[in-house]
Scaffold this motif. Structure first.
Motif, PDB file in Angstrom:
ATOM      1  N   LEU A  68      28.108  37.642  36.036  1.00 18.37           N
ATOM      2  CA  LEU A  68      29.233  36.756  35.770  1.00 18.37           C
ATOM      3  C   LEU A  68      30.049  37.246  34.578  1.00 18.37           C
ATOM      4  CD1 LEU A  68      27.731  33.188  36.382  1.00 18.37           C
ATOM      5  CD2 LEU A  68      28.865  34.733  37.974  1.00 18.37           C
ATOM      6  N   VAL A  69      29.376  37.769  33.561  1.00 14.57           N
ATOM      7  CA  VAL A  69      30.090  38.295  32.398  1.00 14.57           C
ATOM      8  C   VAL A  69      30.925  39.510  32.790  1.00 14.57           C
ATOM      9  CG1 VAL A  69      29.849  39.368  30.130  1.00 14.57           C
ATOM     10  CG2 VAL A  69      28.429  37.412  30.726  1.00 14.57           C
ATOM     11  N   ALA A  70      30.359  40.406  33.595  1.00 10.78           N
ATOM     12  CA  ALA A  70      31.099  41.587  34.029  1.00 10.78           C
ATOM     13  C   ALA A  70      32.354  41.184  34.798  1.00 10.78           C
ATOM     14  CB  ALA A  70      30.201  42.465  34.903  1.00 10.78           C
ATOM     15  N   THR A  71      32.239  40.139  35.613  1.00 12.32           N
ATOM     16  CA  THR A  71      33.399  39.657  36.358  1.00 12.32           C
ATOM     17  C   THR A  71      34.428  39.031  35.426  1.00 12.32           C
ATOM     18  OG1 THR A  71      31.898  39.186  38.195  1.00 12.32           O
ATOM     19  CG2 THR A  71      34.093  38.242  38.321  1.00 12.32           C
ATOM     20  N   LEU A  72      33.951  38.252  34.466  1.00 13.39           N
ATOM     21  CA  LEU A  72      34.859  37.660  33.475  1.00 13.39           C
ATOM     22  C   LEU A  72      35.635  38.736  32.717  1.00 13.39           C
ATOM     23  CD1 LEU A  72      32.659  34.867  31.852  1.00 13.39           C
ATOM     24  CD2 LEU A  72      34.894  34.513  32.915  1.00 13.39           C
ATOM     25  N   ILE A  73      34.935  39.790  32.316  1.00  7.72           N
ATOM     26  CA  ILE A  73      35.577  40.855  31.551  1.00  7.72           C
ATOM     27  C   ILE A  73      36.625  41.570  32.406  1.00  7.72           C
ATOM     28  CG2 ILE A  73      35.183  43.101  30.437  1.00  7.72           C
ATOM     29  CD1 ILE A  73      32.528  41.971  29.401  1.00  7.72           C
ATOM     30  N   ALA A  74      36.307  41.771  33.698  1.00 10.88           N
ATOM     31  CA  ALA A  74      37.294  42.377  34.600  1.00 10.88           C
ATOM     32  C   ALA A  74      38.536  41.501  34.699  1.00 10.88           C
ATOM     33  CB  ALA A  74      36.677  42.589  35.984  1.00 10.88           C
ATOM     34  N   GLY A  75      38.341  40.180  34.803  1.00 14.02           N
ATOM     35  CA  GLY A  75      39.484  39.263  34.853  1.00 14.02           C
ATOM     36  C   GLY A  75      40.263  39.235  33.558  1.00 14.02           C
ATOM     37  N   SER A  76      39.538  39.316  32.436  1.00 18.47           N
ATOM     38  CA  SER A  76      40.219  39.273  31.136  1.00 18.47           C
ATOM     39  C   SER A  76      41.043  40.532  30.890  1.00 18.47           C
ATOM     40  CB  SER A  76      39.196  39.096  30.010  1.00 18.47           C
ATOM     41  OG  SER A  76      38.401  40.256  29.849  1.00 18.47           O
ATOM     42  N   LYS A  77      40.633  41.657  31.443  1.00 16.19           N
ATOM     43  CA  LYS A  77      41.354  42.911  31.229  1.00 16.19           C
ATOM     44  C   LYS A  77      42.500  43.113  32.217  1.00 16.19           C
ATOM     45  CE  LYS A  77      37.665  45.648  29.058  1.00 16.19           C
ATOM     46  NZ  LYS A  77      38.422  46.038  27.863  1.00 16.19           N
ATOM     47  N   PHE A  78      42.278  42.694  33.488  1.00 13.02           N
ATOM     48  CA  PHE A  78      43.246  43.027  34.528  1.00 13.02           C
ATOM     49  C   PHE A  78      43.796  41.818  35.271  1.00 13.02           C
ATOM     50  CE2 PHE A  78      40.232  46.580  34.087  1.00 13.02           C
ATOM     51  CZ  PHE A  78      41.120  47.566  33.663  1.00 13.02           C
ATOM     52  N   GLY A  79      43.500  40.616  34.793  1.00 16.44           N
ATOM     53  CA  GLY A  79      44.026  39.424  35.440  1.00 16.44           C
ATOM     54  C   GLY A  79      43.510  39.303  36.863  1.00 16.44           C
ATOM     55  N   TYR A  80      44.421  38.980  37.785  1.00 17.09           N
ATOM     56  CA  TYR A  80      44.049  38.794  39.189  1.00 17.09           C
ATOM     57  C   TYR A  80      44.097  40.097  39.995  1.00 17.09           C
ATOM     58  CZ  TYR A  80      44.670  33.751  38.452  1.00 17.09           C
ATOM     59  OH  TYR A  80      44.563  32.457  38.015  1.00 17.09           O
ATOM     60  N   THR A  81      44.434  41.194  39.356  1.00 15.89           N
ATOM     61  CA  THR A  81      44.721  42.438  40.075  1.00 15.89           C
ATOM     62  C   THR A  81      43.560  42.926  40.923  1.00 15.89           C
ATOM     63  OG1 THR A  81      46.119  43.034  38.205  1.00 15.89           O
ATOM     64  CG2 THR A  81      45.657  44.757  39.793  1.00 15.89           C
ATOM     65  N   LEU A  82      42.335  42.658  40.503  1.00 13.91           N
ATOM     66  CA  LEU A  82      41.163  43.190  41.213  1.00 13.91           C
ATOM     67  C   LEU A  82      40.514  42.177  42.156  1.00 13.91           C
ATOM     68  CD1 LEU A  82      39.476  45.253  38.343  1.00 13.91           C
ATOM     69  CD2 LEU A  82      41.158  45.991  40.042  1.00 13.91           C
ATOM     70  N   MET A  83      41.253  41.129  42.520  1.00 12.64           N
ATOM     71  CA  MET A  83      40.707  40.127  43.435  1.00 12.64           C
ATOM     72  C   MET A  83      40.273  40.773  44.755  1.00 12.64           C
ATOM     73  SD  MET A  83      40.253  36.748  43.469  1.00 12.64           S
ATOM     74  CE  MET A  83      41.539  35.921  42.523  1.00 12.64           C
ATOM     75  N   TRP A  84      41.029  41.757  45.219  1.00 15.66           N
ATOM     76  CA  TRP A  84      40.702  42.431  46.483  1.00 15.66           C
ATOM     77  C   TRP A  84      39.327  43.096  46.432  1.00 15.66           C
ATOM     78  CZ3 TRP A  84      39.826  47.708  46.399  1.00 15.66           C
ATOM     79  CH2 TRP A  84      40.241  48.386  45.239  1.00 15.66           C
ATOM     80  N   ALA A  85      38.959  43.599  45.260  1.00 18.07           N
ATOM     81  CA  ALA A  85      37.662  44.273  45.114  1.00 18.07           C
ATOM     82  C   ALA A  85      36.521  43.280  45.301  1.00 18.07           C
ATOM     83  CB  ALA A  85      37.566  44.955  43.755  1.00 18.07           C
ATOM     84  N   ALA A  86      36.713  42.048  44.824  1.00 17.26           N
ATOM     85  CA  ALA A  86      35.688  41.016  44.995  1.00 17.26           C
ATOM     86  C   ALA A  86      35.475  40.712  46.476  1.00 17.26           C
ATOM     87  CB  ALA A  86      36.093  39.751  44.245  1.00 17.26           C
ATOM     88  N   VAL A  87      36.573  40.690  47.242  1.00 17.28           N
ATOM     89  CA  VAL A  87      36.476  40.408  48.679  1.00 17.28           C
ATOM     90  C   VAL A  87      35.751  41.544  49.398  1.00 17.28           C
ATOM     91  CG1 VAL A  87      37.792  40.031  50.790  1.00 17.28           C
ATOM     92  CG2 VAL A  87      38.542  38.967  48.649  1.00 17.28           C
ATOM     93  N   ILE A  88      36.101  42.783  49.078  1.00  8.74           N
ATOM     94  CA  ILE A  88      35.431  43.929  49.707  1.00  8.74           C
ATOM     95  C   ILE A  88      33.950  43.930  49.345  1.00  8.74           C
ATOM     96  CG2 ILE A  88      35.243  46.453  49.686  1.00  8.74           C
ATOM     97  CD1 ILE A  88      38.248  46.586  49.507  1.00  8.74           C
ATOM     98  N   GLY A  89      33.642  43.618  48.081  1.00  7.88           N
ATOM     99  CA  GLY A  89      32.251  43.556  47.658  1.00  7.88           C
ATOM    100  C   GLY A  89      31.453  42.560  48.464  1.00  7.88           C
ATOM    101  N   CYS A  90      32.080  41.422  48.769  1.00  5.64           N
ATOM    102  CA  CYS A  90      31.418  40.393  49.567  1.00  5.64           C
ATOM    103  C   CYS A  90      31.083  40.937  50.955  1.00  5.64           C
ATOM    104  CB  CYS A  90      32.347  39.177  49.665  1.00  5.64           C
ATOM    105  SG  CYS A  90      31.665  37.806  50.601  1.00  5.64           S
ATOM    106  N   VAL A  91      32.023  41.654  51.571  1.00  9.63           N
ATOM    107  CA  VAL A  91      31.813  42.206  52.915  1.00  9.63           C
ATOM    108  C   VAL A  91      30.717  43.273  52.900  1.00  9.63           C
ATOM    109  CG1 VAL A  91      32.901  43.492  54.797  1.00  9.63           C
ATOM    110  CG2 VAL A  91      34.175  41.692  53.620  1.00  9.63           C
TER     111      VAL A  91
END
Length: 433
Positions: free
Chosen positions: A41-64
């Motif tokens: 969860l911290v790693a995800t928070l840090i990704a959001g804090s650095k790049f905003g919503y830009t990496l949302m697509w990566a979360a979806v691919i990770g889920c798949v």
């Protein structure tokens, strides 16, 4: 699929394929609750804090990717009636050597990490009470007693409650920060900002991607699913698990993007970053929200602790049983009865003790340099090992033809293997050599 034959390969009486129904959901919830730890969860928070919503697509691919990987593990157990370690053993003796070293070193260091992570939110909730070491020992002992004296059915119910708390808290916090719907949708378009490659790979491969994915097939058997007639049920269960994980990741990205990105607030890496976030939430939304978040933090950490105590101990028990058996003994069919026996076995309980007591020494000592390196290298190698061995097993004659990989499964497992190899190399490079 048509009606199955009179008996299955496992020797169980076969039946018509079970309809995929929500009432059967269980092992997927367990694997989701175990796989998502505080550090993820911290790693995800840090990704959001650095790049905003830009990496949302990566979360979806990770889920798949995770859906494909866990489905492969569950399919192996149900289609062949053999455990995953049995499959690994059939590939070659090197798998036995690797797993033996890995499970001993990994368990020693992970035990201390899991206990500390579970203790952190308790100390934050009760700052005037006992310290971190005390609560770490208490959570470890509670986890030990809970798994020791309970069977899978009770374990699953408790994990369901814990993931329910996690879900409600994380989604509530994401709603409080008021997500930007437009930016969220824009984040589904694949983009790689400067300096984001490693964060992107981490989002795709890191959250929910641990040894507990390999334990999924064991939990499927523990649930009572013993043959291919349960395949549709398992697939629904698995999708629910990783869609839930995907919602966690998206919610934490939203919190990172809305609460931390705009304010340029930096978090401590690792579990302590969630303590930092609790303080930010208290300043922004008050004590009530901060305390609720700490409760969710505890549910996240403690569910990972008892999930590992149960799932990896099952894997170890199976490892010992297969290792002791003669070569042809590895063909003994697995299933619910075998898993039930293994939960009462001496190796299961021995590994429970190994996860609990020796790691307590690390609460007073710095982690030995050699162990840190071994833990990092062995752990980094596990996910590519899992993806590539499943690719091997599910394309071979070891798997009934009907249940071998199709092109989609092969593509996803190959993608997962490649991704985890890249992450493996990066993790090894970052070790304190």
């Amino acid at each position: 699929m048509s009606e199955t034959s009179a008996t299955t390969e496992t020797g169980e009486q076969a039946s018509r394929p079970r309809k995929s129904s929500w009432k059967y959901i269980g092992p997927g919830i367990v694997v989701a609750a175990t796989g998502v730890g505080a550090g993820d969860l911290v790693a995800t928070l840090i990704a959001g804090s650095k790049f905003g919503y830009t990496l949302m697509w990566a979360a979806v691919i990770g889920c798949v990717v995770k859906i494909s990987l866990a489905e492969a593990a569950g399919r192996w157990h149900l289609a062949t009636g053999r455990t995953l370690f049995d499959g690994w053993r059939s590939i070659g003796a090197w798998t036995t050597v690797y797993f033996a070293i890995y499970v001993v070193v990994w368990g020693f260091i992970y035990g201390a990490t899991a206990m500390s992570s579970s203790a952190l939110p308790i100390v934050a909730l009760f700052p005037d009470g006992p310290g971190l070491k005390f609560w770490a020992i208490v959570t470890g002992l509670i986890g030990l007693a809970f798994v020791w004296f309970n069977r899978y059915a009770v374990f699953e119910k408790v994990m369901t409650v814990l993931i329910g708390i996690m879900f409600v808290v994380v989604v509530y916090v994401a709603a409080r920060v008021v997500p930007d719907a437009g930016a969220s949708l824009a984040g589904l378009v694949p983009v790689l900002p400067d300096g984001s490659l490693l964060y992107t790979l981490g989002l795709i491969g890191g959250v929910g991607g641990t040894i507990t994915m390999a334990a999924y097939g064991y939990w499927v058997n523990a649930k009572g699913w013993g043959n291919s007639s349960w395949m549709k049920v398992m697939r629904l269960d698995n999708r629910v698990a990783y869609i839930t994980t995907g919602i966690f990741v998206v919610a934490m990205l939203i919190v990172g993007a809305e609460l931390l990105h705009a304010s340029q607030i930096a978090l401590t890496s690792g579990d302590r970053g969630l303590i930092d976030l609790g303080k930010v939430l208290e300043d922004r939304f008050g004590t009530g929200t901060a305390k609720l978040f700490l409760v969710g933090f505890f549910a996240t950490s403690f569910s990972s602790l008892i999930g590992v105590w149960h799932g990896v101990s099952l894997m170890f028990a199976d490892f010992v049983e297969r290792f002791r058996a003669p070569a042809e003994g590895g063909k003994e069919h697995a299933g619910p009865a075998v898993v039930a026996r293994q939960q009462r076995s001496l190796p299961f309980r021995a590994y429970l003790l190994w996860l609990t007591f020796p790691p307590m020494t690390l609460l007073w000592l710095d982690e030995p340099f050699g162990l840190v390196i071994a833990y990092g290298v062995l752990g980094a190698f596990f996910m590519p090992f899992l993806a590539l061995t499943l690719l091997w097993l599910l394309n071979s004659s070891r798997t009934p033809r009907e249940w071998r990989n199709g092109w989609v499964s092969n593509g996803m497992l190959a993608l997962a293997g490649l991704l985890f190899i890249v992450l493996c190399v990066q993790q090894v490079r970052e070790l304190p050599w």
